[in-house]
Design a protein around this motif. Structure first.
Motif, PDB file in Angstrom:
ATOM      1  N   GLN A   1       0.825  -1.209   0.000  1.00 49.34           N
ATOM      2  CA  GLN A   1       0.000   0.000   0.000  1.00 49.34           C
ATOM      3  C   GLN A   1       0.858   1.257   0.000  1.00 49.34           C
ATOM      4  OE1 GLN A   1      -2.933  -0.002   3.107  1.00 49.34           O
ATOM      5  NE2 GLN A   1      -3.521  -2.140   2.756  1.00 49.34           N
ATOM      6  N   SER A   2       1.923   1.252   0.814  1.00 49.62           N
ATOM      7  CA  SER A   2       2.767   2.447   0.897  1.00 49.62           C
ATOM      8  C   SER A   2       3.458   2.727  -0.441  1.00 49.62           C
ATOM      9  CB  SER A   2       3.813   2.295   2.006  1.00 49.62           C
ATOM     10  OG  SER A   2       4.625   1.153   1.770  1.00 49.62           O
ATOM     11  N   SER A   3       3.916   1.681  -1.119  1.00 47.37           N
ATOM     12  CA  SER A   3       4.564   1.868  -2.418  1.00 47.37           C
ATOM     13  C   SER A   3       3.574   2.385  -3.452  1.00 47.37           C
ATOM     14  CB  SER A   3       5.187   0.564  -2.907  1.00 47.37           C
ATOM     15  OG  SER A   3       6.246   0.175  -2.063  1.00 47.37           O
ATOM     16  N   LEU A   4       2.366   1.798  -3.469  1.00 51.93           N
ATOM     17  CA  LEU A   4       1.361   2.259  -4.425  1.00 51.93           C
ATOM     18  C   LEU A   4       1.007   3.716  -4.181  1.00 51.93           C
ATOM     19  CD1 LEU A   4      -0.474   1.642  -6.782  1.00 51.93           C
ATOM     20  CD2 LEU A   4      -2.177   0.762  -5.167  1.00 51.93           C
ATOM     21  N   ASN A   5       0.932   4.115  -2.913  1.00 51.62           N
ATOM     22  CA  ASN A   5       0.671   5.523  -2.602  1.00 51.62           C
ATOM     23  C   ASN A   5       1.750   6.428  -3.186  1.00 51.62           C
ATOM     24  OD1 ASN A   5      -1.741   5.214  -1.186  1.00 51.62           O
ATOM     25  ND2 ASN A   5      -0.696   4.811   0.751  1.00 51.62           N
ATOM     26  N   GLU A   6       3.010   5.984  -3.082  1.00 51.53           N
ATOM     27  CA  GLU A   6       4.115   6.783  -3.630  1.00 51.53           C
ATOM     28  C   GLU A   6       4.013   6.900  -5.143  1.00 51.53           C
ATOM     29  OE1 GLU A   6       6.579   8.499  -2.025  1.00 51.53           O
ATOM     30  OE2 GLU A   6       5.328   8.057  -0.275  1.00 51.53           O
ATOM     31  N   TYR A   7       3.641   5.801  -5.812  1.00 47.44           N
ATOM     32  CA  TYR A   7       3.498   5.845  -7.270  1.00 47.44           C
ATOM     33  C   TYR A   7       2.348   6.753  -7.674  1.00 47.44           C
ATOM     34  CZ  TYR A   7       6.636   1.846  -7.113  1.00 47.44           C
ATOM     35  OH  TYR A   7       7.704   1.021  -6.888  1.00 47.44           O
ATOM     36  N   LEU A   8       1.284   6.763  -6.890  1.00 47.60           N
ATOM     37  CA  LEU A   8       0.156   7.640  -7.184  1.00 47.60           C
ATOM     38  C   LEU A   8       0.534   9.107  -6.998  1.00 47.60           C
ATOM     39  CD1 LEU A   8      -2.714   5.595  -5.511  1.00 47.60           C
ATOM     40  CD2 LEU A   8      -2.514   6.119  -7.942  1.00 47.60           C
ATOM     41  N   LYS A   9       1.533   9.357  -6.144  1.00 48.28           N
ATOM     42  CA  LYS A   9       2.011  10.730  -5.931  1.00 48.28           C
ATOM     43  C   LYS A   9       3.033  11.169  -6.971  1.00 48.28           C
ATOM     44  CE  LYS A   9       1.361  10.532  -0.909  1.00 48.28           C
ATOM     45  NZ  LYS A   9       2.038  10.499   0.415  1.00 48.28           N
ATOM     46  N   GLY A  10       3.450  10.231  -7.856  1.00 47.05           N
ATOM     47  CA  GLY A  10       4.358  10.604  -8.925  1.00 47.05           C
ATOM     48  C   GLY A  10       5.735   9.997  -8.850  1.00 47.05           C
ATOM     49  N   ARG A  11       5.972   9.084  -7.888  1.00 47.70           N
ATOM     50  CA  ARG A  11       7.266   8.416  -7.811  1.00 47.70           C
ATOM     51  C   ARG A  11       7.522   7.641  -9.098  1.00 47.70           C
ATOM     52  NH1 ARG A  11       8.478   3.548  -3.490  1.00 47.70           N
ATOM     53  NH2 ARG A  11      10.379   2.731  -4.453  1.00 47.70           N
ATOM     54  N   THR A  12       8.763   7.662  -9.586  1.00 45.93           N
ATOM     55  CA  THR A  12       9.121   6.990 -10.839  1.00 45.93           C
ATOM     56  C   THR A  12       8.976   5.487 -10.710  1.00 45.93           C
ATOM     57  OG1 THR A  12      10.683   8.746 -11.376  1.00 45.93           O
ATOM     58  CG2 THR A  12      10.928   6.661 -12.561  1.00 45.93           C
ATOM     59  N   LEU A  13       8.351   4.877 -11.724  1.00 48.73           N
ATOM     60  CA  LEU A  13       8.148   3.432 -11.746  1.00 48.73           C
ATOM     61  C   LEU A  13       9.357   2.724 -12.323  1.00 48.73           C
ATOM     62  CD1 LEU A  13       4.505   3.128 -13.109  1.00 48.73           C
ATOM     63  CD2 LEU A  13       5.281   2.278 -10.910  1.00 48.73           C
ATOM     64  N   ARG A  14       9.828   1.669 -11.654  1.00 46.51           N
ATOM     65  CA  ARG A  14      10.767   0.756 -12.289  1.00 46.51           C
ATOM     66  C   ARG A  14      10.011  -0.079 -13.312  1.00 46.51           C
ATOM     67  NH1 ARG A  14      14.115  -2.435  -7.764  1.00 46.51           N
ATOM     68  NH2 ARG A  14      13.640  -4.000  -9.349  1.00 46.51           N
ATOM     69  N   VAL A  15      10.723  -0.566 -14.321  1.00 43.46           N
ATOM     70  CA  VAL A  15      10.063  -1.296 -15.390  1.00 43.46           C
ATOM     71  C   VAL A  15       9.380  -2.561 -14.862  1.00 43.46           C
ATOM     72  CG1 VAL A  15      10.406  -2.583 -17.532  1.00 43.46           C
ATOM     73  CG2 VAL A  15      11.549  -0.396 -17.213  1.00 43.46           C
ATOM     74  N   ASP A  16      10.076  -3.320 -13.989  1.00 45.39           N
ATOM     75  CA  ASP A  16       9.471  -4.556 -13.487  1.00 45.39           C
ATOM     76  C   ASP A  16       8.225  -4.277 -12.662  1.00 45.39           C
ATOM     77  OD1 ASP A  16      10.970  -3.387 -11.474  1.00 45.39           O
ATOM     78  OD2 ASP A  16      11.598  -5.289 -10.588  1.00 45.39           O
TER      79      ASP A  16
END
Length: 216
Positions: free
Chosen positions: A22-37
């Motif tokens: 959940q914490s990682s998904l929240n960061e991605y929703l805030k604009g954190r760069t996604l790794r390809v995998d």
């Protein structure tokens, strides 16, 4: 990312199906760069194109599971999950699938839809000679009313493949094709499609539609 999460059934469903915290998904929703995998796992969980999710190109609906590519259509393969033709193996909630391309015409000939097809390996001897260790099976995950088929299911947290046969008395026989293993008889009320209601529920994953035989 927010659009993808909506298409994936919402925040909770995407966390469950992707295996991302959940914490990682929240960061991605805030604009954190996604790794390809990570992007590939999220794209599979949300049923969107990895190209669209990573680069923002093309239509959101193409390509994704079941859509055409030069090589065919994409289906999910569970490399780490083995359906036990014996006493049980880990369930499908442990590994993450990869996607492989397969002939659309081949699937259509089997009456399968790409989005409702998964591939995984068999381990054990209880379904011999029908299925043997090392065989890969194509499983149709479309819910159906009839349970009379070689079926992939989860029982007590174990992923198993057996032949199911309804009886006239409201039960289902769980049959091993190898006659060294005795059948079981379970009330039909214990069987469910999808998520189990309790620990005693037998969760049907799908019908085994085709065997890719391993050569010794």
């Amino acid at each position: 990312m927010r659009i993808a999460v909506e298409k994936g059934g919402g925040y909770t469903a995407v966390v469950r199906n992707s295996g991302i915290s959940q914490s990682s998904l929240n960061e991605y929703l805030k604009g954190r760069t996604l790794r390809v995998d990570t992007a590939l796992r999220l794209a599979a969980a949300c049923d969107v194109s990895p190209q669209w999710l990573i680069f923002g190109v093309a239509d959101i609906d193409s390509p994704r599971l079941g859509d055409s590519s030069p090589e065919g259509v994409l289906v999910r393969v569970y490399d780490e999950a083995e359906a036990s033709a014996g006493h049980g193996s880990l369930g499908l909630d442990t590994p993450q699938p990869r996607q492989v391309s397969i002939s659309r015409h081949f699937l259509e000939d089997l009456g399968l839809q790409p989005k409702h097809t998964i591939i995984l390996k068999v381990r054990g001897d209880s379904m011999e000679p029908t299925l043997a260790t090392g065989d890969r099976v194509l499983v149709d995950t479309s819910p159906r009313r009839m349970l009379a088929a070689v079926t992939l299911f989860v029982s007590n947290g174990m992923l198993m493949v057996k032949r199911l046969s309804p009886t006239a008395t409201g039960t289902i026989k769980i049959i091993s094709d190898n006659n060294r293993y005795p059948p079981e008889e379970i009330p039909i009320t214990k069987f469910r499609w999808g998520q189990p209601d309790d620990d005693d529920t037998i969760t049907i994953i799908g019908r085994v539609a085709y065997r890719l035989q391993a050569l010794s």
